[in-house]
Structure formats: structure tokens, C-alpha cells
Design an enzyme around this catalytic site. Structure first.
Site, PDB file in Angstrom:
ATOM      1  CB  THR A 225      -0.915   0.032   1.241  1.00  0.00           C
ATOM      2  OG1 THR A 225      -0.157   0.470   2.383  1.00  0.00           O
ATOM      3  CG2 THR A 225      -1.512  -1.339   1.531  1.00  0.00           C
ATOM      4  CB  CYS A 226       0.298   4.864  -0.255  1.00  0.00           C
ATOM      5  SG  CYS A 226      -1.083   5.133   0.867  1.00  0.00           S
TER       6      CYS A 226
END
Length: 406
Positions: A49-50
Site C-alpha cells: 500500500t502507500c
């Protein structure tokens, strides 16, 4: 062989965006890495994910260093460069980490909803890559179920908790008057759409929205007061806007230095919500422009009172213990199967001896049976007697169970 569950993670808690973006990669490449690593271990899942890149895997021994080597290779880093940024867990702590991640307790914005979808996609990607086995399948399925229940119990299912809302709130604070501002949003993924939804509550003077694929923009509800523009227009609009939010899936910066230095008018604020970053870091040096990255946003501006007094962590811990009990039961079942196979093989060998001797001398059949029975009893009990000194209580229990049918 006893299997150990391990995880290595580089997250917003352990590493800056400059490191995390080195470990961010598109889905197609994630699948390739999974298949490559899957040749080395029985089960493996990759979560990207970020805010985090995490590898969960099952192995015959505790080998956290292997995961660090994998991530270093993925990011084009040396192990020495990466290991200071890595969180390593194994056994029960690895299980607990997975449940806390899925429940949103480890998120930058506690309780944000995106993590559930990201964890589910990681599990499904591992299944498609052929690297998901029963242990990790159960881990991710149980953690997802727990995460969904936590959101309901804690009142987080209203959709009000997201990084996009935090970003818009921070932009309003930095701009002092967001309602009179002209705003440009690049990207129509989940984060971009959340930004649009949050902006519509603030009612800026103008909101331009663009995406490389216009089809995703067509999905916006018609009542949203947003001007949809062609992707080719954003280089011009970036200098007309006061605030620019950038949240695309581009693997490199798309807003570069030349986009803001060609014009006399400059945006006051650039908010980069992407990992890898979509705004050239060099723009931070341009006078009059402020660049805010995902790491510059407040960690969690919503007070703990927003949890409505619900004891979330104990609920997660109970779910963790349920999974650990299942894991232990599965391990014992495997040991029972192995013991059964060993005993069956031993009995077959002894019976073959009895039959051969009985055929040679039928008169000694009774004696041969007694000798064979004694031999089988000795071989069955020998491992228990050998463990008697170190684990007398467990041996006593095993002996009682062996004599249960008397």
C-alpha cells in the site's frame, strides 16, 4: 517439521516515503515477485500500500533475515541499507501484527477503510499466483473478518475516516481560506475520489478533476459540483490552481519542475498523496510553493473519543488467540498423522516377521506373536521413556492416553 509464520514490514511507522516508494510496485510485478519467492517457501503473501510493504511467509525455521533480503532485492537496496527500516515479527507476534493491520489499528489514520480492500487484494493476488496455502489463507480471512467487525463495533463504518479527508483538512488549514480557492485534483482512484468527496463538503470556488483514463471520471455522481477536464489540460491548470492534489498510480513524478517554473503564477500548495511520489521533490525549493507529502500529514487528527468508548484492542486480541489455537490444533493434528504413519509402518514390518516365522514353524505361532507384541510395545514406548526426564508430565499424559481403552 514445525512451520514458523514470519512477517517483515516497511511501514509509515518505520520508514520515510523516500524508502517506502522504493518498495512500491504495480500488481503485475507483485505477482512476479510472489512466484519467484514462492519457489523458496511453502506459502507467501505480499501486501503493498502507500503506507506499507509487507511480506508474510511460512517456513520450516525462523528466518526473518530471508524476508529482509527479499525486500532489499525488490527495492534495489542492500540489506545494510534497508534493515534499519524493517519491522520483523514471527510466531504469535506476526499473527498479531496481521490482525492489527487489517483492523486499521496500525494505519496512519486509525480505522481508515481502504486497508480492508488492500488486505483482501493481497490475499487474492497470492491465491492467483499460487503461493497462498491453508495457513496464510486462514490468517488473512480471519483478520479480514475481524477488521470488518471492528469497524462496525467502533463506529468506523461511516466512511468518515480516510487520509484524503485529513489531506483536505490540512490544506484548509494551510490555505486559511479553501472556500475561495481554485483546486485541481489529479487521479480518479480510491484516494482521488475520496479527495473529491471531501472537497465537495468544503465548497471551494472551483474544483477541476482529471484522470488519464476518462472512463473513471464518468463514474462520479452527477450532483458533485466538480468540473471534469481532459487530462491534457492539467499542465495549464496546475498554474491556475491555488491548491493541487495529486493521487495517481504513476511510478514516477508527473508534476515536474518545468510545470511550475514556466509561468509567473504558481500554485500555493501541492499535496502529493501518492507512493511513489507524483510531485518532483525539487519543486519544494521553488519560492512561494509548499509541497506536502503523505508523510507530512497529521498522523491521526481524530481523537480517541471517536472510538465511541469501544474496547477495540481486546476484541482483536481475542481473535488473535482463536487463530493461534487453530494453528496449534492443526500442528498437533499433523503430528498425530505423522505418528500414525510411523506406527503403521512399524506394525507392518513386525507383522511381516510374524507371518514369515509362523509359516516356517506353525507350532511356534503363539510364541512368535508374544515376541512380536513385546517388540512393538518397546518400540512404541521408547520415545516416551527417552523424554521422561525432561518432560515427565507430558509423558505421563501420553501414557494415560495410551492406556485409555482398558
Amino acid at each position: 517439521m514445525t512451520m514458523t509464520l514470519s512477517v517483515v514490514a516497511v511501514t509509515h511507522r518505520t520508514a520515510p516515503v523516500t524508502i517506502r516508494e522504493r518498495l512500491s510496485l504495480p500488481v503485475e510485478q507483485q505477482c512476479q515477485w510472489l512466484q519467484r519467492w514462492g519457489n523458496q517457501v511453502p506459502e507467501i503473501v505480499l501486501l503493498v500500500t502507500c503506507h506499507r510493504t509487507e511480506v508474510y511467509w511460512l517456513d520450516g525455521e525462523e528466518t526473518a533475515h530471508r524476508g529482509v533480503e527479499w525486500l532489499a532485492e525488490l527495492g534495489g537496496l542492500t540489506v545494510e541499507e534497508l534493515e534499519r527500516w524493517v519491522l520483523q515479527r514471527s510466531g504469535a507476534e506476526a499473527v498479531r501484527h496481521a490482525f492489527c493491520v487489517a483492523a486499521g489499528l496500525d494505519s496512519r489514520v486509525v480505522g481508515e477503510p481502504q486497508i480492508l480492500g488492500q488486505v483482501r487484494r493481497a490475499r487474492d493476488l497470492a491465491r492467483a499466483a499460487g503461493t497462498l496455502g491453508p495457513i496464510l489463507d486462514r490468517l488473512f480471512s480471519c483478520s479480514l473478518a475481524t477488521g470488518r467487525m471492528v469497524r462496525v463495533r467502533a463506529g468506523w463504518s461511516t466512511g468518515k475516516r480516510s487520509l484524503a479527508r485529513v489531506a483536505v483538512r490540512e490544506a484548509a488549514r494551510l490555505c486559511s481560506d479553501l472556500q475561495s480557492a481554485r483546486v485541481l485534483v489529479l487521479g480518479a482512484g480510491e484516494t482521488g475520489r475520496d479527495v473529491i468527496a471531501a472537497l465537495c463538503r468544503c465548497q471551494p470556488a472551483v474544483v477541476w478533476w482529471t484522470n488519464r483514463s476518462p472512463g473513471r471520471l464518468a463514474q462520479i455522481p452527477s450532483e458533485e459540483p466538480v468540473r471534469i477536464v481532459d487530462w491534457s489540460e492539467w499542465p495549464r491548470l496546475v498554474t491556475e490552481a491555488d491548491v493541487v492534489f495529486v493521487a495517481t498510480n504513476a511510478p514516477e513524478p508527473i508534476v515536474r519542475l518545468e510545470h511550475v517554473t514556466r509561468h509567473a503564477r504558481l500554485p500555493r500548495l501541492l499535496v502529493d498523496l501518492a507512493v511513489p511520489r507524483n510531485v518532483d521533490p525539487a519543486i519544494s525549493d521553488v519560492p512561494g510553493i509548499r509541497v506536502v507529502t503523505i508523510d507530512d500529514l497529521p498522523a491521526d487528527p481524530v481523537p480517541v473519543a471517536a472510538w465511541d468508548g469501544v474496547a477495540v484492542e481486546p476484541y482483536v486480541e481475542r481473535a488473535v488467540q482463536r487463530y493461534l489455537r487453530w494453528l496449534e490444533a492443526r500442528s498437533i493434528a499433523a503430528e498425530i498423522r505423522a505418528a500414525h504413519e510411523t506406527l503403521q509402518s512399524m506394525l507392518e514390518r513386525e507383522l511381516e516377521k510374524v507371518l514369515r516365522l509362523a509359516l516356517r514353524d506353525p507350532a511356534r505361532t503363539g510364541e512368535v506373536k508374544r515376541v512380536a507384541a513385546a517388540s512393538m510395545a518397546r518400540k512404541t514406548l521408547f520415545p516416551l521413556f527417552r523424554a521422561l526426564e525432561s518432560e515427565p508430565q507430558r509423558v505421563a499424559l501420553a501414557l494415560r492416553l495410551l492406556a485409555y481403552d482398558r
